[in-house]
Write an enzyme that holds these catalytic residues in place. Structure first.
Site, PDB file in Angstrom:
ATOM      1  N   LYS A  76       6.631  12.818  15.203  1.00  0.00           N
ATOM      2  CA  LYS A  76       5.799  11.982  16.064  1.00  0.00           C
ATOM      3  C   LYS A  76       4.751  12.882  16.724  1.00  0.00           C
ATOM      4  O   LYS A  76       5.081  14.006  17.138  1.00  0.00           O
ATOM      5  CB  LYS A  76       6.663  11.296  17.122  1.00  0.00           C
ATOM      6  CG  LYS A  76       5.896  10.344  18.034  1.00  0.00           C
ATOM      7  CD  LYS A  76       6.825   9.639  19.022  1.00  0.00           C
ATOM      8  CE  LYS A  76       6.053   8.675  19.923  1.00  0.00           C
ATOM      9  NZ  LYS A  76       6.926   7.977  20.880  1.00  0.00           N
ATOM     10  N   SER A 151       6.601   2.871  21.157  1.00  0.00           N
ATOM     11  CA  SER A 151       5.454   3.661  20.782  1.00  0.00           C
ATOM     12  C   SER A 151       5.613   4.502  19.519  1.00  0.00           C
ATOM     13  O   SER A 151       4.622   4.950  18.955  1.00  0.00           O
ATOM     14  CB  SER A 151       5.094   4.589  21.933  1.00  0.00           C
ATOM     15  OG  SER A 151       6.091   5.580  22.092  1.00  0.00           O
ATOM     16  N   SER A 175      10.996   3.107  23.023  1.00  0.00           N
ATOM     17  CA  SER A 175      10.041   3.530  21.986  1.00  0.00           C
ATOM     18  C   SER A 175      10.621   4.072  20.693  1.00  0.00           C
ATOM     19  O   SER A 175       9.885   4.300  19.737  1.00  0.00           O
ATOM     20  CB  SER A 175       9.070   4.560  22.562  1.00  0.00           C
ATOM     21  OG  SER A 175       8.116   3.935  23.375  1.00  0.00           O
TER      22      SER A 175
END
Lengths: 488, 95
Positions: A76, A151, A175
């Site tokens: 990420k 997210s 997330s």
């Protein structure tokens, strides 16, 4: 090969059925063919990835390989990786080449894993749909007119589309779990303090926690074995004995007491979601589990509490982005204050600015007690609800998200509606508990539903066992989205 | 308690974010909606409850007062917007 788990790829690499270089080239080819369709990667660096793959092959050749050695993993873009562009989904960091590695990146590198790219995400991890990214929204592989959640939407979409076997994520209010649910993959947010936050760009430091995203519970365990561990550089990292998180996978789950909070099955949950979760619970009953009703009476307050505490912490954390030491600086300005203001006005997107304003307001003179302290008191009540519930059960289950994937743009103009999509995940962060999501079926439109599993503090191994036993009995986690095999 | 346009501008100044009138007006609408959500907290009874600032109420560790980081200023300054003589450059603040 695209649908293989870390576990099987690891075995094949050890048996020298193929090399890490071949494996990485294979996935890079898939990413080049399909990555743009889902917009799930921000940065690829084939040379760096292949160099790591060659090093991994050397480890295999000399018998020094570990389970993740040679396995491609996506990071990420919130994790700093030395020499890699690390944007956090923001224009503010759109030119930031990290001079150092996050602890998670360091540990995965040391285990011989190959970084195959940096995944798209909501800007500074603030969002539930991946629509706030400066680099454009990620599309859900199950239906590209819908969102992948957020997210960690890029990581989720990349794993769901079989562009990579696993990825890292972070979870401040859901997330990891919500995008895992919306894309039909498995994801785990560990107990707060288990995974180091060093080099993980901070959003709300008392809630942020990194974790693995993959297709199976077993793979999550293999990832967590490497990601978890004490780190001197994170002041909230917990000093604990190292654990093998896969140690209990094979244990039977008969006799397990599953708590179902009645608040998780109230109004507002889509009927298809409730049905899939109820069927999952029925499957657990078949495996010999007991079901008990529990209650989390303050759960409805978790969203308002979170939207005080997380923005308050964010407004402080994000004050470091001022155009002085790194990142974006506005091209024109009159003086120092003007430089700060224009840099931040131009460098941050709308949602990030909104949260900084909320946070600044709730921390400002005259409002601190009414908002910030009130929220911290409620945080304790919410955490106590879980303590109380765990007196009656071993594990808590419910839906991860009240709905399946919603349409791109559907909630983008209404922040409150967007915030409420995390109603079932936020309380877990406030309490600091571990939570995970695993696929448990589909709605009428063929979109995946996630089952949330919440454990007591440090019960990750047990949770993975509970998830693994379900995955032995069902095959939801191996179902693939249509259209991921490419054009040829 | 209703948020005003002046509140938005004041907070934006404190947060060092430039906003023009139109942006402040738009932010006011959205922030008001969010604060209506937040206000739900006020009805809860929290008498006798201590604030919780961290999961598990951990106490931050102290470490030995020793140098742990090598000097990497050249590396760190290589990504700065403006540097001169090992110093970060910003607009002049003292006349």
């Amino acid at each position: 090969m695209y649908n293989a788990t870390i576990k099987s790829l690891s075995g094949d690499l050890a048996a020298r059925k193929f090399s890490s270089v071949e494996l990485v080239e294979y996935f890079l080819k898939r990413i080049n063919e399909l990555g743009k369709k889902y917009n799930c990667f921000i940065t690829l660096d084939e040379e760096k990835s292949l160099a790591q793959a060659r090093a991994a092959d050397a480890l295999h050749a000399t018998g020094r390989a570990q389970p993740l050695t040679g396995v491609p993993i996506a990071q990420k873009d919130i994790f700093c990786a030395k020499g890699w562009l690390t944007t956090c989904g923001s224009k503010m960091l759109s030119n930031f080449i990290s001079p150092y590695d996050a602890c998670v990146v360091e540990r995965l590198n040391a285990a011989g894993a190959v970084t195959i790219g940096k995944t798209n995400m909501d800007e500074f991890a603030m969002g539930s749909s991946n629509e706030t990214s400066h680099f454009g929204p990620v599309k859900n592989p199950w239906d590209i007119t819908t969102v992948p959640g957020g997210s960690s939407g890029g990581s989720a979409a990349a794993v769901a589309a079989r562009l990579v076997p696993a990825a890292t994520g972070t979870d401040t209010g859901g997330s990891i779990r919500q995008p895992a649910a919306l894309t039909g993959i498995s994801g785990l947010k560990p107990t707060y303090g288990v995974v180091s936050r060093y080099g993980m760009i901070a959003f709300a430091s008392s809630l942020d926690q990194g974790g693995p995203m993959a297709r199976t519970a077993e793979d999550l365990g293999l990832m967590l074995n490497v990601m978890a561990g004490f780190d001197e550089r994170d002041s909230t990292s917990l000093k604990r004995e190292a654990e093998d998180y896969t140690r209990d996978l094979a244990q039977p789950v008969a006799g397990l007491r599953i708590g179902l909070p009645k608040e998780f099955f109230a109004e507002g949950v889509a009927p298809d979601v409730a049905k899939a979760v109820e069927e999952a619970v029925a499957q657990y009953k078949k495996l010999g589990c007991e079901v008990v009703e529990v209650t989390l009476p303050n759960m409805a307050l978790s969203v308002p509490v979170y939207y005080v505490l997380a923005p308050a912490e964010a407004s402080s954390n994000l004050s470091r982005f001022d155009g002085v030491r790194y990142g974006y600086r506005a091209p024109e300005y009159a003086d120092l204050i003007d430089m700060y203001k224009k840099t931040r006005a131009q460098g941050f997107g709308a949602e990030v600015k909104r949260r900084i304003l909320i946070g600044t307001y709730v921390l400002s003179h005259g409002y601190y007690d009414a908002y910030y302290i009130q929220a911290q008191k409620l945080r304790r009540l919410i955490a106590r609800d879980f303590t109380e519930a765990f007196r009656k059960c071993d594990i808590i289950m419910g839906p991860t998200s009240p709905t399946t994937a919603f349409r791109l743009g559907e909630k983008a103009g209404d922040p409150v509606q967007m915030y409420l999509s995390d109603i079932f995940t936020i309380a877990v962060n406030l309490a600091g508990l571990p939570g995970m999501s695993i696929p448990c079926g589909f709605d009428g439109k063929g979109l995946p539903v996630g089952l949330q599993i919440i454990g007591d503090y440090f019960s990750e191994a047990r949770m993975l066992n509970v998830a693994h036993q379900y995955q032995l009995a069902t095959d939801w986690h191996m179902r693939m989205p249509p259209g991921i095999l490419g054009e040829g | 308690m209703a948020l005003t346009l002046d509140d938005v501008k004041r907070v934006a100044h404190l947060a060092r974010i430039a906003v023009d009138d139109a942006e402040a007006q738009a932010a006011l609408g959205q922030l008001s909606g969010i604060f209506r959500l937040i206000e739900q907290m006020q009805a809860a009874d929290v008498a006798g409850i201590a604030p919780m600032s961290h999961a598990q109420d951990i106490v931050l560790r102290l470490r030995e007062d020793v140098v742990t980081e090598p000097d990497q200023h050249a590396l760190f300054q290589s990504i700065a917007p403006q540097v001169e003589a090992d110093l970060y450059l910003v607009p002049k603040v003292i006349e």
